[in-house]
Design a protein around this motif. Structure first.
Motif, PDB file in Angstrom:
ATOM      1  N   UNK A 326     -49.703 101.468 -18.992  1.00 27.31           N
ATOM      2  CA  UNK A 326     -50.707 101.137 -19.353  1.00 27.31           C
ATOM      3  C   UNK A 326     -52.315 101.699 -19.371  1.00 27.31           C
ATOM      4  N   UNK A 327     -52.391 102.810 -18.693  1.00 25.87           N
ATOM      5  CA  UNK A 327     -53.355 103.398 -18.075  1.00 25.87           C
ATOM      6  C   UNK A 327     -52.943 104.254 -17.012  1.00 25.87           C
ATOM      7  N   UNK A 328     -53.540 105.576 -17.212  1.00 26.97           N
ATOM      8  CA  UNK A 328     -52.948 106.686 -16.427  1.00 26.97           C
ATOM      9  C   UNK A 328     -53.412 106.448 -14.362  1.00 26.97           C
ATOM     10  N   UNK A 329     -54.006 105.485 -14.848  1.00 26.64           N
ATOM     11  CA  UNK A 329     -55.193 105.302 -13.372  1.00 26.64           C
ATOM     12  C   UNK A 329     -53.699 104.737 -12.661  1.00 26.64           C
ATOM     13  N   UNK A 330     -52.516 104.243 -13.258  1.00 27.61           N
ATOM     14  CA  UNK A 330     -51.509 103.729 -12.432  1.00 27.61           C
ATOM     15  C   UNK A 330     -50.139 105.243 -11.915  1.00 27.61           C
ATOM     16  N   UNK A 331     -50.329 104.643 -11.329  1.00 24.50           N
ATOM     17  CA  UNK A 331     -49.798 106.040 -11.094  1.00 24.50           C
ATOM     18  C   UNK A 331     -48.023 106.397 -10.702  1.00 24.50           C
ATOM     19  N   UNK A 332     -47.546 105.377 -10.646  1.00 24.51           N
ATOM     20  CA  UNK A 332     -45.851 104.629 -10.558  1.00 24.51           C
ATOM     21  C   UNK A 332     -45.572 105.147 -12.862  1.00 24.51           C
ATOM     22  N   UNK A 333     -44.923 105.902 -12.957  1.00 25.00           N
ATOM     23  CA  UNK A 333     -44.065 106.139 -14.711  1.00 25.00           C
ATOM     24  C   UNK A 333     -42.629 105.637 -14.987  1.00 25.00           C
ATOM     25  N   UNK A 334     -42.231 105.665 -13.468  1.00 22.65           N
ATOM     26  CA  UNK A 334     -40.975 105.308 -13.035  1.00 22.65           C
ATOM     27  C   UNK A 334     -39.867 105.139 -14.474  1.00 22.65           C
ATOM     28  N   UNK A 335     -40.427 103.931 -14.660  1.00 22.29           N
ATOM     29  CA  UNK A 335     -39.627 102.795 -15.987  1.00 22.29           C
ATOM     30  C   UNK A 335     -39.727 104.203 -17.132  1.00 22.29           C
ATOM     31  N   UNK A 336     -40.124 104.833 -17.530  1.00 17.13           N
ATOM     32  CA  UNK A 336     -40.494 105.987 -18.423  1.00 17.13           C
ATOM     33  C   UNK A 336     -39.456 106.465 -18.084  1.00 17.13           C
ATOM     34  N   UNK A 337     -39.941 107.398 -16.972  1.00 22.34           N
ATOM     35  CA  UNK A 337     -38.857 108.275 -17.061  1.00 22.34           C
ATOM     36  C   UNK A 337     -37.042 107.705 -16.857  1.00 22.34           C
ATOM     37  N   UNK A 379     -43.597 111.081 -23.977  1.00 22.69           N
ATOM     38  CA  UNK A 379     -44.269 111.834 -24.180  1.00 22.69           C
ATOM     39  C   UNK A 379     -45.292 111.933 -22.702  1.00 22.69           C
ATOM     40  N   UNK A 380     -46.668 111.563 -23.523  1.00 29.25           N
ATOM     41  CA  UNK A 380     -47.831 111.362 -22.969  1.00 29.25           C
ATOM     42  C   UNK A 380     -47.596 110.376 -21.827  1.00 29.25           C
ATOM     43  N   UNK A 381     -46.781 110.156 -21.729  1.00 33.46           N
ATOM     44  CA  UNK A 381     -46.750 109.264 -20.030  1.00 33.46           C
ATOM     45  C   UNK A 381     -46.455 109.993 -18.811  1.00 33.46           C
ATOM     46  N   UNK A 382     -45.566 110.997 -19.440  1.00 33.02           N
ATOM     47  CA  UNK A 382     -45.066 112.243 -18.068  1.00 33.02           C
ATOM     48  C   UNK A 382     -46.534 112.909 -17.277  1.00 33.02           C
ATOM     49  N   UNK A 383     -46.243 112.736 -15.810  1.00 35.95           N
ATOM     50  CA  UNK A 383     -47.016 113.558 -15.426  1.00 35.95           C
ATOM     51  C   UNK A 383     -47.350 114.855 -15.266  1.00 35.95           C
ATOM     52  N   UNK A 384     -46.529 115.545 -15.034  1.00 31.75           N
ATOM     53  CA  UNK A 384     -45.930 116.513 -14.127  1.00 31.75           C
ATOM     54  C   UNK A 384     -45.043 117.802 -15.172  1.00 31.75           C
ATOM     55  N   UNK A 386     -42.127 119.351 -14.766  1.00 30.68           N
ATOM     56  CA  UNK A 386     -40.643 119.569 -14.192  1.00 30.68           C
ATOM     57  C   UNK A 386     -40.582 117.915 -15.138  1.00 30.68           C
ATOM     58  N   UNK A 387     -41.121 116.780 -15.714  1.00 29.42           N
ATOM     59  CA  UNK A 387     -40.412 115.472 -15.916  1.00 29.42           C
ATOM     60  C   UNK A 387     -40.772 116.181 -17.839  1.00 29.42           C
ATOM     61  N   UNK A 388     -41.619 117.227 -18.018  1.00 26.56           N
ATOM     62  CA  UNK A 388     -41.917 117.374 -19.394  1.00 26.56           C
ATOM     63  C   UNK A 388     -40.663 118.280 -19.887  1.00 26.56           C
ATOM     64  N   UNK A 389     -40.390 118.783 -18.748  1.00 25.93           N
ATOM     65  CA  UNK A 389     -39.547 119.805 -18.881  1.00 25.93           C
ATOM     66  C   UNK A 389     -37.731 119.467 -19.694  1.00 25.93           C
ATOM     67  N   UNK A 390     -37.778 118.271 -18.610  1.00 26.63           N
ATOM     68  CA  UNK A 390     -36.773 117.997 -18.966  1.00 26.63           C
ATOM     69  C   UNK A 390     -36.534 117.355 -20.420  1.00 26.63           C
ATOM     70  N   UNK A 391     -37.928 116.585 -20.253  1.00 27.38           N
ATOM     71  CA  UNK A 391     -37.971 116.210 -21.975  1.00 27.38           C
ATOM     72  C   UNK A 391     -37.377 117.006 -22.748  1.00 27.38           C
ATOM     73  N   UNK A 392     -38.179 117.999 -22.656  1.00 26.57           N
ATOM     74  CA  UNK A 392     -37.711 118.902 -23.727  1.00 26.57           C
ATOM     75  C   UNK A 392     -36.146 120.078 -24.020  1.00 26.57           C
ATOM     76  N   UNK A 393     -35.734 120.031 -22.534  1.00 25.96           N
ATOM     77  CA  UNK A 393     -34.301 120.149 -22.446  1.00 25.96           C
ATOM     78  C   UNK A 393     -33.131 118.788 -23.243  1.00 25.96           C
ATOM     79  N   UNK A 394     -33.310 117.666 -22.825  1.00 25.92           N
ATOM     80  CA  UNK A 394     -32.798 116.921 -23.506  1.00 25.92           C
ATOM     81  C   UNK A 394     -33.306 117.019 -25.086  1.00 25.92           C
TER      82      UNK A 394
END
Length: 944
Positions: A326-337, A379-384, A386-394
């Motif tokens: 819900x907010x970028x301040x939340x550090x946990x994006x594990x559900x998205x990953x 995609x916008x919920x990814x933080x780094x 490496x995470x974005x590269x994995x998205x592109x690769x898939x």
């Protein structure tokens, strides 16, 4: 021992060994008295961190409980009071505060135990006795209610499950009563405890739409904000069974299942909020695990054959709402990953499906757009990187798997997926376009003789045209192809899409008049053809929406805007299409309206910088002559006359992921442009604009919320708020208005918010309390020191109206406060309107708080001059306010009256008392009468 009020922190004799703790506690007490409960909470917390003694800790914890009670955070209030009780089991103050928190949480059985303990410790305390009587009455009512509903629940299920009652009015009424009962938490608990979930399962198994709807709506009540009941319900029904109901053909049942799943997600994520806990705590659950099970089932549903298009859309909508943070301040994006790893291919499969002709997966016109939005949010919920590269690769691996070795059908599927990515996470779409052979296939298939192949290729070309990396390639290779398709194409579906591609390329210069891509008049011709297709109701809505897409690009041109608003038939068709089931058109409609109203951000260039740029031979953007304010105002009036507000109101109500935060922002911009002129605001209100602005001001981008809040402020200033926002809606306006007081908003927005809040504060005490609850007072006080005279005046007027509340009066009466001094000084300013506001506040405060009268002479040595100047003012209103202040001071104390009568005030009052009959004359005469009563003056022989 006497118990202080529930919200009053207690002082304690200082401990020489803990002076810092003692000082922080005192600071906290002072902040609490001033109404700054957050500040007080901080002070008490700091004191706890300084190694306080057990006795100090008990006091600090119960003081923190008092703060949380004031802030209406009853869970934390209970926790803090319990900590105090752990230190001292006989602490009646902590026990009493915990009972208050428990009562608010609905846990009456526990609250009564604390109160009984209080009464046993202090049998003569009337506060405890009265509280115990009240809570006993509440318990008795609840017991009576529960016993009366026992038999009702049983009867309702007997009727609903009786095959003899099929289709009867009795059965319909029973289902309605069951739903209504479940809306109350006590009723929901009763159904739950009466084996209700198993019985509701039997209703779902009947397959009858009416009974299924009743069961689903009752389950919503059972699961709403209740974690343990939600887990128990999923355990009985089975997660797969609940999710599968989304896929049924009956649209009403599918939507009801979607609502139920949303409620279940909220309950699992937030836990218990309601007070009546029932079996809470009896079931130990891992919310994260339950969430993943639900999400996993939704992902499976996306690619399941036989699921309805509506069900697939609902699954996408739920994933959009639930998965990203819900907010970028939340550090946990594990559900998205986790969703990307487990379900990205399934989402891409929906995004790559076609509606017509139907493939393996049934989709609607909105399915691909919903998939694009979900991909974008993930995609916008990814933080780094490496995470974005994995998205592109898939994504690239998925596209390659269809593009290579799958024949023409595979290539079409791959291109459709690329289009989906370009509409969503365009970075991923750009990467996909650069894959070997993709762009070449798009160009080649545009020339195909098969309509379906052409449609896929042309749409991919259109979406690629807006992406910077490929724009030059498409301009070089695609423009001639698009022109050829537009001119020679036999199918309108192909021609209209080709036209949109040309529109997109032709609008590359945006609003810059000097950068036109096509020859003079070409954009007008394109726009005319778009309007012609838009008005042709023989063409299906899915194809006509492309005409709106074209207009969304072409309306950057002011000549196109002028012709468009003159075409009543085109405007009518646009608004009808925005209300249709074709939800994917919303963004294009909003974009066209933003362009027509010029409500995009535009800053007038600095003339010196323009000259400098010309000298340096740099390009300088030019505004079209028809984009000047007079033309814009004329276009706004034509849109209002055509019914733009009612169309936008319907768009705001849309329950679809297509109504993205960006789309909300566009609508907010248009609304702000529509209410710019005073005379247009009545039309906006009459067509439902006030109601539509509220959700826009509470949800969306920061810019969108601010624009909507400013539009609300304009409406609140110039119209009767009670008519503009009837019923409970008026209380929802307060929060958006207060948000405009923040320092990051412009001076105009601050001013308009203050004016609007002034109007609201003058209506009722409940509204004043709402303003106070939103913590607006410190910000309003800050603006009373503002250099800009209009903002300073508006803040003072607002404070004058808020002064009718006892809480604000307490702030003025607080020891060490300079608030009163500021009002007295402002009453002597040159700005007449500021003087009027300040004097009005003084009159109000001195009437309700006589103790303030004795403090006026202490705040400034010029107090007498200021009051005399008010009474000598030619302005009757200022005179009256000054006279009321003087009268209040005279009535408050004979000493103050003596000081007043020994000055020139006596002569001024004598003159005023002899004037014509008026409120000022009566107040002056009353002052003199009181002075006579005190024996300070002797009336003249003629009685005057």
């Amino acid at each position: 021992m006497t118990v202080s009020g529930p919200g009053t922190p207690e002082p304690r004799p200082a401990d020489p060994g803990a002076s810092s703790v003692e000082q922080l506690r005192k600071d906290g007490n002072e902040l609490f008295k001033c109404g700054d409960y957050e500040g007080a909470l901080t002070a008490y917390t700091q004191a706890l961190g300084l190694g306080a003694t057990p006795q100090d800790q008990a006091i600090l914890h119960r003081n923190r409980a008092a703060c949380h009670l004031k802030l209406e955070d009853y869970d934390k209030a209970e926790t803090e009071a319990s900590k105090a009780i752990e230190k001292d089991g006989g602490d009646v103050k902590a026990l009493y505060r915990r009972s208050q928190a428990l009562e608010k949480l609905g846990r009456l059985d526990q609250a009564v135990l604390d109160l009984q303990r209080c009464v046993s410790l202090e049998p003569k305390n009337k506060v405890f006795q009265e509280a115990l009587r009240n809570i006993a009455g509440q318990i008795q009512e609840k017991v009576g209610y529960m016993s009366s509903t026992d038999s009702k629940v049983e009867q309702m299920f007997q009727i609903l499950l009786d095959p003899q009652e099929k289709g009867t009015e009795k059965k319909q009424k029973a289902s309605q009563n069951l739903v209504v009962l479940a809306r109350e938490d006590a009723g929901a608990e009763k159904i739950f405890r009466s084996n209700g979930v198993q019985l509701l399962q039997r209703l779902l198994d009947t397959g009858e739409p009416d009974l299924m709807l009743a069961a689903l709506r009752t389950l919503v009540g059972i699961c709403s904000e209740h974690q343990s009941r939600t887990v128990a319900t999923l355990s009985v029904l089975g997660t797969r069974r609940v999710v599968s109901i989304l896929g049924v053909e009956n649209q009403a049942v599918s939507l009801a299942a979607c609502h139920l799943l949303q409620v279940m997600f909220d309950a699992l994520k937030e836990g218990v909020k309601k007070g009546f806990r029932g079996k809470e705590g009896a079931i130990i659950v891992d919310p994260a695990r339950e969430l993943k099970v639900l999400i996993s089932n939704l992902l499976e549903l996306l690619t399941e054959v036989g699921v309805s298009g509506q069900g697939r859309d609902s699954a996408l909508t739920l994933l959009i709402k639930v998965v990203p943070r819900k907010s970028p301040k939340d550090p946990n994006n594990s559900l998205t990953l986790w969703v990307i790893d487990q379900g990205l291919k399934k989402i891409l499969e929906v995004g790559g499906s076609v509606q017509d002709p139907p493939g393996e997966l049934t989709v609607t016109a909105n399915s691909r757009m919903s998939a694009s939005i979900l991909l974008s949010k993930l995609f916008d919920d990814l933080k780094c990187d490496a995470e974005r590269e994995n998205f592109h690769r898939l994504c690239e691996n998925y596209i390659k798997s269809w593009f290579e070795g799958q024949g023409l059908a595979g290539k079409l599927r791959a291109l459709q997926t690329v289009s989906c990515l370009l509409q969503g996470p365009c970075d991923a779409g750009n990467r996909a376009l650069e894959l070997s052979g993709v762009m070449e296939s798009v160009i080649a298939l545009c020339a195909s003789e098969q309509e379906q192949e052409q449609l896929v290729a042309v749409e991919a070309l259109i979406h690629a045209a807006g992406k910077a990396r490929r724009a030059s390639f498409i301009t070089a290779n695609g423009v001639s192809l698009l022109k050829d398709l537009y001119r020679r194409g036999e199918k309108d579906s192909i021609r209209i899409r080709a036209l949109v591609g040309l529109c997109k390329l032709g609008s590359a210069g945006g609003t810059d008049f000097s950068m036109k891509q096509f020859a003079e008049g070409s954009t007008l011709k394109l726009a005319k053809q778009c309007r012609k297709w838009l008005c042709n109701d023989q063409i299906d809505a899915g194809t006509r929406r492309w005409a709106v897409e074209g207009l969304a690009y072409l309306t950057f041109d002011a000549d196109v805007k002028e012709e468009f608003v003159e075409d009543e038939a085109a405007l009518k068709a646009l608004f009808q299409l925005s209300k249709s089931e074709e939800r994917s058109v919303l963004f294009a409609v909003a974009s066209a309206l933003v362009n027509c109203t010029n409500s995009y951000d535009y800053e007038e260039p600095d003339p010196k910088m323009v000259e400098l740029a010309k000298y340096a031979k740099q390009h300088v953007p030019e505004q079209h002559p028809k984009d000047k304010p007079s033309f814009v105002r004329a276009r706004v009036k034509k849109l209002l006359a055509a019914g733009v507000v009612s169309a936008m109101t319907c768009m705001v109500k849309t329950e679809s992921p297509v109504l993205t935060n960006s789309c909300r922002e566009l609508l907010s911009r248009v609304f702000l442009a529509l209410v710019e002129e005073f005379e247009d605001r009545g039309t906006v209100v009459a067509q439902g604009g006030g109601k539509a602005l509220l959700p826009l001001a509470l949800e969306g981008t920061d810019v969108g919320q601010t624009k909507a809040a400013q539009a609300l402020a304009k409406l609140t200033i110039t119209s009767n708020p009670e008519m503009t926002f009837p019923g409970e809606r008026i209380y929802e306006v307060v929060r958006p208005l207060v948000s405009l007081l923040h320092l990051n908003c412009s001076g105009l927005q601050n001013f308009e918010a203050l004016m609007a809040l002034t109007n609201l504060a003058g209506i009722s005490e409940r509204l004043r309390q709402k303003i106070l609850k939103e913590r607006a007072v410190p910000m309003i006080e800050g603006y009373m020191f503002e250099e800009h005279e209009m903002i300073r005046r508006a803040a003072t007027e607002c404070m004058c109206n808020l002064a009718m509340s006892t809480e604000v009066q307490d702030l003025f009466e607080a020891t060490g406060s300079d608030r009163l001094k500021l009002l007295v000084l402002y009453s002597g300013e040159d700005d007449e309107l500021l003087r009027r506001a300040a004097a009005g506040g003084l009159a109000m405060l001195t009437s309700t708080r006589p103790s303030l009268c004795s403090r006026i002479p202490q705040v400034t040595t010029h107090w007498l001059e200021i009051l005399q100047a008010l009474l000598l003012s030619p302005n009757q209103e200022l005179q009256h306010r000054g006279a009321v202040v003087v009268l209040n001071m005279v009535e408050a104390s004979s000493e103050i009256a003596s000081t007043l009568m020994e000055s020139e005030m006596l002569e001024i009052l004598s003159v005023l008392a002899k004037g014509k009959e008026s409120p000022v004359m009566r107040a002056a005469a009353a002052c003199l009468g009181k002075a006579v009563e005190y024996g300070l003056i002797i009336p003249s022989q003629d009685g005057k």
